[in-house]
Scaffold this motif. Sequence first.
Motif, PDB file in Angstrom:
ATOM      1  N   ALA B 151      -4.519  -4.480  -6.753  1.00 46.31           N
ATOM      2  CA  ALA B 151      -5.101  -3.684  -5.671  1.00 46.31           C
ATOM      3  C   ALA B 151      -6.331  -2.917  -6.140  1.00 46.31           C
ATOM      4  N   ALA B 190     -12.988   5.377   3.278  1.00 42.38           N
ATOM      5  CA  ALA B 190     -12.279   4.209   2.777  1.00 42.38           C
ATOM      6  C   ALA B 190     -11.522   4.576   1.514  1.00 42.38           C
ATOM      7  N   VAL B 193      -8.417   6.555   2.133  1.00 42.54           N
ATOM      8  CA  VAL B 193      -7.374   5.640   2.598  1.00 42.54           C
ATOM      9  C   VAL B 193      -6.773   4.897   1.415  1.00 42.54           C
ATOM     10  N   ILE B 194      -7.667   4.355   0.597  1.00 41.39           N
ATOM     11  CA  ILE B 194      -7.207   3.550  -0.521  1.00 41.39           C
ATOM     12  C   ILE B 194      -6.356   4.386  -1.467  1.00 41.39           C
ATOM     13  N   VAL B 196      -4.570   6.974  -0.828  1.00 41.16           N
ATOM     14  CA  VAL B 196      -3.253   7.150  -0.232  1.00 41.16           C
ATOM     15  C   VAL B 196      -2.422   5.892  -0.426  1.00 41.16           C
ATOM     16  N   PHE B 197      -3.037   4.761  -0.115  1.00 43.07           N
ATOM     17  CA  PHE B 197      -2.302   3.514  -0.211  1.00 43.07           C
ATOM     18  C   PHE B 197      -1.811   3.243  -1.620  1.00 43.07           C
ATOM     19  N   LEU B 198      -2.712   3.451  -2.585  1.00 41.67           N
ATOM     20  CA  LEU B 198      -2.325   3.126  -3.950  1.00 41.67           C
ATOM     21  C   LEU B 198      -1.081   3.897  -4.350  1.00 41.67           C
ATOM     22  N   ARG B 200       1.155   5.265  -2.398  1.00 44.09           N
ATOM     23  CA  ARG B 200       2.331   4.832  -1.651  1.00 44.09           C
ATOM     24  C   ARG B 200       2.850   3.513  -2.198  1.00 44.09           C
TER      25      ARG B 200
END
Lengths: 481, 221
Positions: B151, B190, B193-194, B196-198, B200
């Motif tokens: 990712a 972006a 967002v990324i 946060v995603f990483l 999670r």
Amino acid sequence: MTLPFDPVTGVVIVPAVAALVLALTPGYRLGARLNVGASLLTFLLSAALLVVPGGAGDYLLVDELNIVFILLNSFVGLTAASFSASYIAHEIEIKRLTPANLRFYHAMYQMMMFGMNLALASNNIGLMWVAVELATLSTVMMVGLYRTPEALEAAWKYFILGSVGIALALFGTILVYLAAQPVLGEGRDAMLWTRLIAGAADFDPMILNLAFVFLLLGYGTKVGLAPLHAWLPDAHAEGPTPISAVLSGLLLNVALYAVLRFKILMTANPDTLAPGPLMVAMGLVSLIFAALMLYRRRDIKRMFAYSSIEHMGIIVFAFGIGGPLANFAALLHMVMHSLTKSAIFFAVGHVAQIKGTQKTAMIRGLTHSHPVLGWALVIAVLAIAGLPPFGVFMSEFLVVTSTFAQAPLLALLFVAGLLLAFGALVMRLTEVAFGAPTQDVAPLKASLKPLYAHMALVLVAGLYLPGPMVSWFQAVARLLG
Amino acid sequence: MTSGLSFDIAHLLAGGLVLISFMMLYQDRLYALLNVYAFHALVLALSVSWQAWIQDAPHLYVTAAIALVFKALIIPAALHRIIARLGIRRQVEQVVGAGLTMLAGMGLVALSVVLMLRLTRSVETYAQEDLAFALAVILLGLLIMVTRRNAVSQVVGFMSLENGLILAAAGARGMPLVVEISVAFSVLIALIVIGVFLFRIRERFDTVDVAALDEFRGEKQ
């Protein structure tokens, strides 16, 4: 008639302010009510656009084309907000979401409405791009809301594919600016719609061609056209159902609107490549591909997501065929699809909550256990499959007749796609709606009013289209060339 | 202002970006990839400031500053910390081998040069070559994204793609400021967002390998 304020500005500002207020509002019940209230206010303002003369400023623009989109956007935004208010109470009860999640969810809902309305109303191609990006990012956040592995996978895929699409669209936008700059001069003028359309005949056709390819691929990713659709089924299936309804009913339309705007620009220049055949090809591939994929779906939301790809394919196909009749049919189909598909997602949301699952194998005999909800779902699915007397039938019929007049062979392929999809939908519908009912895990409490409102409109449109609406749609169809 | 020398320098910087994109293609360590990305952003900042100088467009200096501070310093540093915290320093799995990726990259660069130089004849030569390089950087960024499974490296690929977009926007003479700022702004969003995603993703899977996510496709039964 003049109003003391400018309704377009209101349509854009209200959701932006509401997003801020909702971010600061504690308590999800109040938040849900405020969300509905703000959506209602936006809808009233957009209705005011009908009586106020249109016009174009440096940032915002109102013409016959985007009023259709803005009005539809605010209407489905309102019904989805009221559906969501009754839907999310249940998600709190079963502890799938926390109140903090919901505060974020409501703020993002209005942020998304802001992005979409700004994209539809903007007069500047750069601003439109920013707005589409904003709407996408806020939906990414909402798709990942449940934080399950599936939801994260869906959100990640959506984010990556959506970003690539939006990057290609930006490159196309820069190319349009470069084509316009020698004619309109440097600076903001070369990015304003109204100026672009007026000067398009003198632009370099080669650059416009190249730009259109990038824009069609970029915004086409968001429309969900095959083979760029991979994000769409996952995002629909794993997010909260109100968001599935809004994605299918609205966000796809916003991206489509961007494609249409650039199509108008292309047709305004006599020497460019005709954009029609490209759109016809992508539309037809999406339609047939999605129709085939419908047969293997085992998840009810995923199935209707594929049905959305199918219908976006139909709409893009019809706009690609072009001419007054096909454009008229495509516009009508777009409105009908938005209303019917979001109604289906409202029904599916209730079904998934009652049964505690989205797997079609676990959902049986709905018309026996829940006659009202079950039959409402049956009627809505038959409507989207294209049976009379609903509006979808009328618009599909118009697409078929206008295509037969221009390209009979394409029409045959198109009809084959429609029939394939029809078969798949009816097959799954009989499984879900009839037979011995399966066990419920929760009682049906939520209100079905938004669903009734949508279906009533679709039925009325199928039986009788009012004269002023027909002439309005015809005017837009002429604008699209 | 558009003398031969200033043109050559713009050319050199834009060509440098394409070269650095190539370097990113074959990095197989995350830290190395991040360092090369930081260098990419630095060259972008130089290139954009050079455009600001020769076009006499002071607002472009803002874009250059954002590229320098935000993309060349803050983001690589933040990603370094994330990688250290997650303990994934050594993972970069490539779907395709380095040689094949380089060949594909060369094909993409040739494609973008041929496409741009043929089709955009009416644009001044200046912007024309800039666009060709920008498209090459964008396509190479896409290539990085599809050849990586991790990712973090996909995110780096995406950011190099955005650098290509900014190069194109800076080369378009007189393009309004609105766009440049918004591009930078969208990168910022972006990244949030990324980020946060990483985190999670890490919480759930103990890995940031996107292939692990495929196991959780909703439809697998």
